[in-house]
Write an enzyme that holds these catalytic residues in place. Structure first.
Site, mmCIF file in Angstrom:
data_model
loop_
_atom_site.group_PDB
_atom_site.id
_atom_site.type_symbol
_atom_site.label_atom_id
_atom_site.label_comp_id
_atom_site.label_asym_id
_atom_site.label_seq_id
_atom_site.Cartn_x
_atom_site.Cartn_y
_atom_site.Cartn_z
ATOM 1 C CE LYS A 128 -44.905 82.027 20.039
ATOM 2 N NZ LYS A 128 -45.900 82.962 20.536
ATOM 3 C CE LYS B 200 -37.144 90.578 20.593
ATOM 4 N NZ LYS B 200 -36.038 90.232 21.392
ATOM 5 C CE LYS C 121 -48.559 92.224 22.749
ATOM 6 N NZ LYS C 121 -48.190 91.071 23.443
#
Ligand code: TRP
Ligand code: SF4
Length: 341
Positions: free
Chosen positions: A124, A210, A207
């Site tokens: 990621k 950040k 959810k």
């Protein structure tokens, strides 16, 4: 899975938070409130994991120290009590680093390469160049954090379970290598205290996180909170005020589930489905409840913010108290590993 509610009292509890930014309501409802609950009946060590923040942010470390101060204020504002729990900054207790080094000696590479968070995050965060020794070793440092205090319980979210599993494996391996036949293991295996997955939704219904840019900070400015909630999306079926809606399809309803009593919830359910209430009206109790939750936290944090010397002193005391326990464990560990004093 172990539930936080069934934990016997007087356990040693350890947990940390990476210092990557101010806390948001998801962190508060998901983790911090549990810590606060645990602090009165257990020996708690809670630390700001600034070294762990460096594992991913080493190229831009400029904000780590500010983030650390902010998180400490978030904690104190929310009600972590330095007289009950030992609060400290990870890098102020160098024993974590030394223990990390020693545990690195006996941790097989393959165990680390298998950790799911390693594989996922490396993928990621490709642009961050995470093919580093430090990032691979992240869970070994976490194991050191935990085993250093011989923790019984580690309150964490679901995403951290694999790290606690690894901590248990490392402890077992250590005991097998160096402390075979001891009555009580030198490094007891800690249990994860799974924080019930927080129901705290983000502004978009996913959810709160950040990385989704859907957060409300714990101490966010009230005007900004109000603006964010007023402009958050609702059931798209309600184009006009007279169009009925379905709460299940609306992120605002998820907020009501966290913040509203059954009476208000009923009012939403009926009012939404019959177009008896408008969305602006529906959001009002949520806005009020979030602001009411935050006000005392913001005020208490503000007091600490105005007394930086007090905060520094309590962190120093925390680090000293932590070091006392840490040094004891480290001494034992070094003896086991054939290192002289
Ligand atoms: N890895 C944890 C997280 O990202 C933070 C952490 C560091 C931690 N050391 C720890 C949690 C020790 C529990 C125990 O949330
Ligand atoms: Fe959502 Fe409330 Fe509007 Fe229904 S009335 S769509 S629950 S904001």
């Amino acid at each position: 899975m172990y539930d936080i509610e069934i934990l016997p009292k007087n356990h040693c509890i350890v947990s940390g938070m990476r210092t990557t930014g101010r806390l948001h309501l998801g962190n508060y409802h998901g983790a911090l409130k549990n810590w606060i609950k645990l602090q009165s009946d257990n020996r708690c060590f809670f630390f700001a994991a600034d070294w762990h923040a460096l594992t991913t942010d080493y190229e831009h470390p400029d904000k780590i120290s500010t983030n650390t101060s902010e998180i400490i204020l978030d904690w104190l504002g929310a009600g972590l009590d330095p007289r009950q729990a030992t609060l400290f900054i990870q890098s102020h207790v160098p024993e974590h680093a030394e223990f990390f080094l020693l545990l690195s000696m006996l941790t097989p590479l393959s165990w680390l390469e298998r950790v799911p968070t390693y594989k996922e995050l490396k993928q990621k965060l490709k642009e961050k160049h995470l093919a580093t020794h430090g990032f691979l070793g992240y869970p070994v440092l976490q194991s050191a954090d935990i085993l250093l205090y011989k923790a019984n319980g580690v309150p964490v979210g679901e995403d951290q379970i694999s790290h606690i599993e690894l901590t248990r494996e490392i402890a077992r391996h250590f005991n097998h290598l160096y402390a075979k036949g001891e009555q009580t293991p030198v490094l007891p295996e800690p249990r994860p205290l799974l924080t019930k997955s927080s129901k705290m939704p983000g502004l978009d219904g996913q959810k709160m996180s950040k990385s989704y840019h859907n957060t409300i900070e714990l101490r966010e400015d009230p005007k900004s909170v109000e603006h964010k909630l007023k402009t958050m999306p609702t059931d798209p079926a309600r184009v006009r005020r007279s169009d009925p809606g379905e709460p299940e399809k609306c992120p605002v309803w998820r907020f009501h589930q966290v913040y509203s009593n059954s009476e208000v919830q009923e009012w939403v359910q009926v009012g939404c489905r019959t177009a008896g209430i408008g969305c602006i009206e529906c959001k009002r109790p949520v806005i009020d409840a979030v602001l009411a939750e935050q006000a005392p936290i913001r005020a208490k944090a503000q007091e600490y913010q105005e007394n930086p010397r007090e905060v520094r002193a309590l962190l120093k005391q925390g680090a000293e108290a932590a070091r006392e326990v840490a040094q004891k464990t480290l001494k034992e560990v070094k003896q086991c590993m054939g290192l002289s004093e």
